[in-house]
Design a protein around this motif. Structure first.
Motif, short mmCIF file in Angstrom:
data_model
loop_
_atom_site.label_atom_id
_atom_site.label_comp_id
_atom_site.label_asym_id
_atom_site.label_seq_id
_atom_site.Cartn_x
_atom_site.Cartn_y
_atom_site.Cartn_z
N LEU A 29 5.54 -42.45 -31.96
CA LEU A 29 5.94 -43.85 -32.09
C LEU A 29 6.98 -44.22 -31.04
O LEU A 29 6.91 -45.28 -30.43
CB LEU A 29 6.48 -44.10 -33.50
CG LEU A 29 6.80 -45.55 -33.85
CD1 LEU A 29 5.55 -46.41 -33.73
CD2 LEU A 29 7.36 -45.63 -35.26
N LYS A 30 7.94 -43.33 -30.81
CA LYS A 30 8.96 -43.58 -29.77
C LYS A 30 8.32 -43.63 -28.39
O LYS A 30 8.69 -44.46 -27.56
CB LYS A 30 10.03 -42.50 -29.81
CG LYS A 30 10.97 -42.62 -30.98
CD LYS A 30 12.02 -41.54 -30.98
CE LYS A 30 12.90 -41.64 -32.20
NZ LYS A 30 13.90 -40.56 -32.26
N GLU A 31 7.36 -42.74 -28.13
CA GLU A 31 6.68 -42.73 -26.83
C GLU A 31 5.89 -44.03 -26.63
O GLU A 31 5.87 -44.58 -25.53
CB GLU A 31 5.76 -41.52 -26.72
CG GLU A 31 6.50 -40.21 -26.57
CD GLU A 31 5.59 -39.01 -26.62
OE1 GLU A 31 4.36 -39.18 -26.82
OE2 GLU A 31 6.10 -37.89 -26.46
N SER A 32 5.24 -44.50 -27.68
CA SER A 32 4.47 -45.74 -27.55
C SER A 32 5.41 -46.92 -27.36
O SER A 32 5.09 -47.86 -26.62
CB SER A 32 3.56 -45.96 -28.76
OG SER A 32 4.31 -46.24 -29.92
N ASP A 33 6.59 -46.89 -28.01
CA ASP A 33 7.58 -47.96 -27.80
C ASP A 33 8.06 -47.96 -26.36
O ASP A 33 8.18 -49.02 -25.73
CB ASP A 33 8.77 -47.79 -28.74
CG ASP A 33 8.46 -48.16 -30.18
OD1 ASP A 33 7.43 -48.84 -30.41
OD2 ASP A 33 9.25 -47.79 -31.06
N ALA A 34 8.33 -46.78 -25.81
CA ALA A 34 8.80 -46.68 -24.43
C ALA A 34 7.72 -47.16 -23.47
O ALA A 34 8.01 -47.88 -22.50
CB ALA A 34 9.20 -45.25 -24.11
N ARG A 35 6.49 -46.81 -23.73
CA ARG A 35 5.38 -47.24 -22.87
C ARG A 35 5.22 -48.75 -22.92
O ARG A 35 5.05 -49.41 -21.90
CB ARG A 35 4.09 -46.56 -23.32
CG ARG A 35 2.90 -46.89 -22.46
CD ARG A 35 1.67 -46.08 -22.89
NE ARG A 35 0.52 -46.48 -22.14
CZ ARG A 35 -0.34 -47.42 -22.52
NH1 ARG A 35 -0.17 -48.04 -23.67
NH2 ARG A 35 -1.37 -47.74 -21.77
N ARG A 36 5.31 -49.32 -24.12
CA ARG A 36 5.18 -50.76 -24.29
C ARG A 36 6.32 -51.50 -23.56
O ARG A 36 6.10 -52.50 -22.88
CB ARG A 36 5.17 -51.11 -25.77
CG ARG A 36 4.95 -52.56 -26.06
CD ARG A 36 4.83 -52.90 -27.55
NE ARG A 36 5.82 -52.24 -28.38
CZ ARG A 36 5.51 -51.31 -29.28
NH1 ARG A 36 4.28 -50.93 -29.46
NH2 ARG A 36 6.46 -50.76 -30.02
N ASP A 37 7.55 -50.97 -23.67
CA ASP A 37 8.68 -51.58 -22.98
C ASP A 37 8.51 -51.50 -21.47
O ASP A 37 8.84 -52.45 -20.75
CB ASP A 37 9.99 -50.89 -23.39
CG ASP A 37 10.37 -51.19 -24.83
OD1 ASP A 37 9.86 -52.19 -25.40
OD2 ASP A 37 11.19 -50.44 -25.40
#
Length: 102
Positions: free
Chosen positions: A50-58
């Motif tokens: 979830l953190k990785e997907s948040d970073a990718r989205r940002d």
């Protein structure tokens, strides 16, 4: 050698579920879904993903914002280049059409 009128089971090649098929009507009369696989082994792996997907989205959003900031400059440069090409290739007179060649 005739067909049996007893339903038979087949494993679905797409989802892995069990299909019960009636040979007389040649239709599926029952379906048992395949067991779902766990997406993550534990809660820690899920949180990390979830953190990785948040970073990718940002990151994607930041790239989009930067592209929008530079969009005006890019369009101005493209327009200036098109005007420059148009002035260099000044063709005198009207454009020629197919029936003008006769």
């Amino acid at each position: 050698m005739g067909l049996s009128d007893q339903p038979f089971e087949v494993t679905c090649p797409d989802c892995g579920g069990m299909l019960k098929i009636d040979p007389v009507t040649r239709s599926v009369i029952a379906h048992t879904s395949a067991p779902r696989k766990k997406t993550f082994e534990d809660l820690g792996a899920a949180a990390k993903a979830l953190k990785e997907s948040d970073a990718r989205r940002d990151s994607i959003f930041a790239q989009s914002v930067e592209a929008q900031k530079n969009k005006d400059d890019l369009l101005e440069k493209k327009f200036a280049e098109a005007v420059k090409k148009a002035k260099e290739s000044k063709e005198s007179g009207k454009p020629m059409r197919d029936f003008d060649f006769d």
